[in-house]
Structure formats: structure tokens, C-alpha cells
Write a protein that holds these residues in place. Structure first.
Motif, mmCIF file in Angstrom:
data_model
loop_
_atom_site.group_PDB
_atom_site.id
_atom_site.type_symbol
_atom_site.label_atom_id
_atom_site.label_comp_id
_atom_site.label_asym_id
_atom_site.label_seq_id
_atom_site.Cartn_x
_atom_site.Cartn_y
_atom_site.Cartn_z
ATOM 1 N N TYR A 1 43.784 -70.372 51.194
ATOM 2 C CA TYR A 1 42.360 -70.117 51.393
ATOM 3 C C TYR A 1 41.516 -71.370 51.164
ATOM 4 N N ALA A 2 42.098 -72.380 50.479
ATOM 5 C CA ALA A 2 41.364 -73.625 50.226
ATOM 6 C C ALA A 2 42.321 -74.658 49.638
ATOM 7 N N TYR A 3 41.882 -75.918 49.674
ATOM 8 C CA TYR A 3 42.620 -77.007 49.036
ATOM 9 C C TYR A 3 41.768 -77.566 47.905
ATOM 10 N N GLY A 4 42.362 -77.631 46.701
ATOM 11 C CA GLY A 4 41.625 -78.108 45.544
ATOM 12 C C GLY A 4 41.700 -79.613 45.388
ATOM 13 N N LYS A 5 40.765 -80.154 44.619
ATOM 14 C CA LYS A 5 40.705 -81.594 44.365
ATOM 15 C C LYS A 5 40.629 -81.854 42.865
ATOM 16 N N LEU A 6 41.321 -82.884 42.443
ATOM 17 C CA LEU A 6 41.416 -83.252 41.036
ATOM 18 C C LEU A 6 40.376 -84.327 40.712
ATOM 19 N N VAL A 7 39.757 -84.193 39.532
ATOM 20 C CA VAL A 7 38.799 -85.217 39.079
ATOM 21 C C VAL A 7 39.128 -85.628 37.651
ATOM 22 N N LEU A 8 38.665 -86.827 37.296
ATOM 23 C CA LEU A 8 38.726 -87.314 35.929
ATOM 24 C C LEU A 8 37.311 -87.194 35.371
ATOM 25 N N TRP A 9 37.174 -86.530 34.234
ATOM 26 C CA TRP A 9 35.850 -86.143 33.739
ATOM 27 C C TRP A 9 35.660 -86.578 32.294
ATOM 28 N N SER A 10 34.539 -87.235 32.034
ATOM 29 C CA SER A 10 34.146 -87.590 30.675
ATOM 30 C C SER A 10 32.784 -86.960 30.409
ATOM 31 N N LEU B 1 27.915 -76.672 34.895
ATOM 32 C CA LEU B 1 28.336 -77.979 34.405
ATOM 33 C C LEU B 1 27.874 -79.142 35.279
ATOM 34 N N LYS B 2 27.126 -78.839 36.328
ATOM 35 C CA LYS B 2 26.636 -79.901 37.207
ATOM 36 C C LYS B 2 25.775 -80.881 36.408
ATOM 37 N N ASN B 3 25.979 -82.160 36.647
ATOM 38 C CA ASN B 3 25.226 -83.229 35.972
ATOM 39 C C ASN B 3 25.523 -83.336 34.483
ATOM 40 N N LYS B 4 26.647 -82.750 34.060
ATOM 41 C CA LYS B 4 27.077 -82.872 32.672
ATOM 42 C C LYS B 4 28.146 -83.957 32.588
ATOM 43 N N GLY B 5 27.822 -85.076 31.965
ATOM 44 C CA GLY B 5 28.766 -86.169 31.857
ATOM 45 C C GLY B 5 28.965 -86.875 33.185
ATOM 46 N N ASN B 6 30.087 -87.571 33.309
ATOM 47 C CA ASN B 6 30.406 -88.300 34.534
ATOM 48 C C ASN B 6 31.822 -87.973 34.977
ATOM 49 N N TRP B 7 32.020 -87.951 36.265
ATOM 50 C CA TRP B 7 33.335 -87.646 36.804
ATOM 51 C C TRP B 7 33.592 -88.457 38.068
ATOM 52 N N ALA B 8 34.874 -88.613 38.378
ATOM 53 C CA ALA B 8 35.281 -89.336 39.588
ATOM 54 C C ALA B 8 36.424 -88.572 40.232
ATOM 55 N N VAL B 9 36.361 -88.437 41.545
ATOM 56 C CA VAL B 9 37.424 -87.757 42.294
ATOM 57 C C VAL B 9 38.659 -88.658 42.328
ATOM 58 N N ILE B 10 39.803 -88.082 41.982
ATOM 59 C CA ILE B 10 41.066 -88.820 42.031
ATOM 60 C C ILE B 10 41.529 -88.934 43.484
ATOM 61 N N ASN C 1 30.824 -87.093 27.553
ATOM 62 C CA ASN C 1 29.859 -87.831 26.744
ATOM 63 C C ASN C 1 29.755 -89.310 27.098
ATOM 64 N N ASN C 2 30.749 -89.817 27.804
ATOM 65 C CA ASN C 2 30.734 -91.235 28.175
ATOM 66 C C ASN C 2 29.769 -91.459 29.337
ATOM 67 N N ASN C 3 28.942 -92.485 29.233
ATOM 68 C CA ASN C 3 27.944 -92.747 30.272
ATOM 69 C C ASN C 3 28.489 -93.533 31.454
ATOM 70 N N SER C 4 29.675 -94.092 31.312
ATOM 71 C CA SER C 4 30.251 -94.879 32.400
ATOM 72 C C SER C 4 31.122 -94.007 33.295
ATOM 73 N N LEU C 5 31.328 -94.461 34.517
ATOM 74 C CA LEU C 5 32.155 -93.722 35.474
ATOM 75 C C LEU C 5 33.602 -93.755 35.004
ATOM 76 N N PRO C 6 34.224 -92.599 34.810
ATOM 77 C CA PRO C 6 35.613 -92.593 34.323
ATOM 78 C C PRO C 6 36.585 -93.072 35.398
ATOM 79 N N LEU C 7 37.453 -93.970 35.010
ATOM 80 C CA LEU C 7 38.450 -94.524 35.911
ATOM 81 C C LEU C 7 39.825 -94.423 35.259
ATOM 82 N N LEU C 8 40.854 -94.339 36.077
ATOM 83 C CA LEU C 8 42.205 -94.184 35.553
ATOM 84 C C LEU C 8 42.584 -95.330 34.618
#
Length: 256
Positions: free
Chosen positions: A104-113, A197-206, A115-122
Motif C-alpha cells: 500500500y506504500a513504501y516507507g522512508k527512513l530518517v535520522l532524527w535529533s 512532531l512536525k518542526n520538532k528537532g531536526n531530521w534528514a532522510v537517509i 534537541n540538536n540544532n544541527s542537521l543530523p548526519l550519519l
């Protein structure tokens, strides 16, 4: 008591019995076993579905692996909205589903922080300031196994395995992240795009090339005829333009 009075009482009893029966029947809700990554999307989907059909829904949220075990043990669910295809396929092969699972759909994984103000990276995961990394249990949660695949693909697992904290599902993983029990973590894109949870912390799509596609499947479970009819109605709604548009709003891909 004369004969006419007796007939009247019998008719009244029949009417009250019928009314009670109808009330009990209409109060029965469609029970949907739902993977934790779909927690927020399924709430909007069922609200829209109920508004359109009048069929009320009850949600049971957990990891796909735990829900699979419950279904095999006889849990009275009408549909299984899973986080991958393997678990609903196992349900079908065990004889608990009406038909083979469909994506019914394909999901996507993100890395989420949170409290950290910077963009989370692997590459941040090896940093000494990161002490705990939240991840869903890869044995029961497809998003957890996808995260492990990312760490292995990027050759990060051995160096950070001691930092990993495992949630029983994406829901508990989210709690680790939002409570600060984990400095950063892997979750579903649908979670961070939710109203809650929108606009809570920072996240990046893997990069989706780092893990196998998370093809999410649904099956109608074998129940009584009335339940199966209502389950089919929701199943059809999930694949309708209205249902698919809600899924896209939550970041799922439906066009692959």
C-alpha cells in the motif's frame, strides 16, 4: 392478563431485543492491527474513512513482529497494516489472511535529533558527543532492520554498536529520542511529518539506496462475514486516491 396484553408484551420484548441486538452490532468497531510507523497516518486515514462510511475503527499499534505473533495466537483483528511484506506474507501462508498481501506504500527512513540544532548526519554517529543512538528492534521492526542495514553499508556498525539503544517498536524508539534518553535515532519519515512532531528537532532522510525498499503490506484477516465486509471497505479505501493522498502527505511513496 388477557390474551391481547400477553401478545403486546411479547411484541414489546421482541422489539426491545431487536433494538438491543442492533445497538450491539453497530457498536462493533473494525479492529486494525497497525505497525508503529503508521501510528499517525493511520489515525488520519481512519478518521477520514469513518467520516465517509460511518464504520468506526479501533487501532492496535505495535511492531509488525509482535502483531504477527498476536494474530497467529488468535488475536481478534480484522486487518493487518504492516511495516513490510514479510510479516503479512507469513500471516497469509499460515492461513490467517483472506488473500496475499499487497503493497500500500513504501516507507522512508530518517535520522532524527530532537534537541540538536544541527542537521543530523550519519557521520555524526561516531562523534564523542553522541552517547546513545535509538533504533527499533531489528528482529521485530522493519525500520530497525533497515537502520542496521544502513550502518553496515556505511561500515559504521562496529564502531557505534555500543551506543545503540533498542526500542520494541518505532513508537518506543521515538520516545527515547523525544525524552532525551537518546541523543539521536532512526525513525520513519511519517513520524517526523506528523502534526504532533512536525518542526520538532531536526531530521534528514537517509539515502534509500543504503537499505532495501521498505514495501509496506496489508492483508484482510479471516473473521466473521460482517467484519470482512467492513475490512474490505477499508482495504479499498486505503488504495483509493483519498487514502493514497494522505499517505503521500506523511512522506510515504505510493507510486513505485
Amino acid at each position: 392478563m388477557n390474551g391481547r396484553s400477553q401478545v403486546a408484551l411479547i411484541l414489546l420484548a421482541i422489539c426491545l431485543g431487536s433494538l438491543f441486538s442492533c445497538t450491539q452490532h453497530s457498536d462493533k468497531k473494525l479492529r486494525i492491527a497497525t505497525a508503529a510507523n503508521m501510528q499517525f497516518a493511520i489515525q488520519q486515514l481512519t478518521a477520514d474513512f469513518t467520516a465517509r462510511t460511518g464504520i468506526e475503527c479501533e487501532l492496535v499499534i505495535s511492531s509488525s513482529g509482535k502483531l504477527t505473533a498476536q494474530i497467529k495466537e488468535g488475536a481478534p483483528y480484522d486487518l493487518f497494516v504492516a511495516a513490510d511484506m514479510n510479516y503479512p506474507q507469513a500471516i497469509y501462508e499460515a492461513g490467517f489472511a483472506q488473500q496475499k498481501p499487497e503493497v500500500y506504500a513504501y516507507g522512508k527512513l530518517v535520522l532524527w535529533s530532537y534537541n540538536n540544532n544541527s542537521l543530523p548526519l550519519l557521520r555524526m554517529l561516531t562523534d564523542s558527543t553522541i552517547n546513545h543512538i535509538a533504533i527499533a528492534n531489528p528482529r521485530t521492526a522493519p525500520y530497525g532492520s533497515a537502520a542496521i542495514a544502513v550502518l553496515n553499508t556505511q561500515k559504521l556498525y562496529d564502531s557505534i554498536s555500543h551506543k545503540l539503544v533498542f526500542g520494541e517498536s518505532i513508537s518506543q524508539t521515538n520516545q527515547f529520542i523525544t525524552s532525551g534518553a537518546a541523543d539521536i535515532g532512526f525513525t520513519a519519515l511519517a513520524v517526523v511529518k506528523s502534526t504532533n512532531l512536525k518542526n520538532k528537532g531536526n531530521w534528514a532522510v537517509i539515502d534509500p539506496g543504503l537499505y532495501d525498499p521498505i514495501a509496506q503490506g496489508v492483508v484482510i484477516l479471516k473473521r466473521d462475514k460482517k467484519s470482512e465486509k467492513d475490512a474490505q471497505a477499508f482495504y479499498s479505501y486505503l488504495f483509493s486516491a483519498e487514502g493514497q493522498n494522505i499517505l503521500k502527505d506523511f512522506g510515504y511513496s505510493v507510486d513505485e
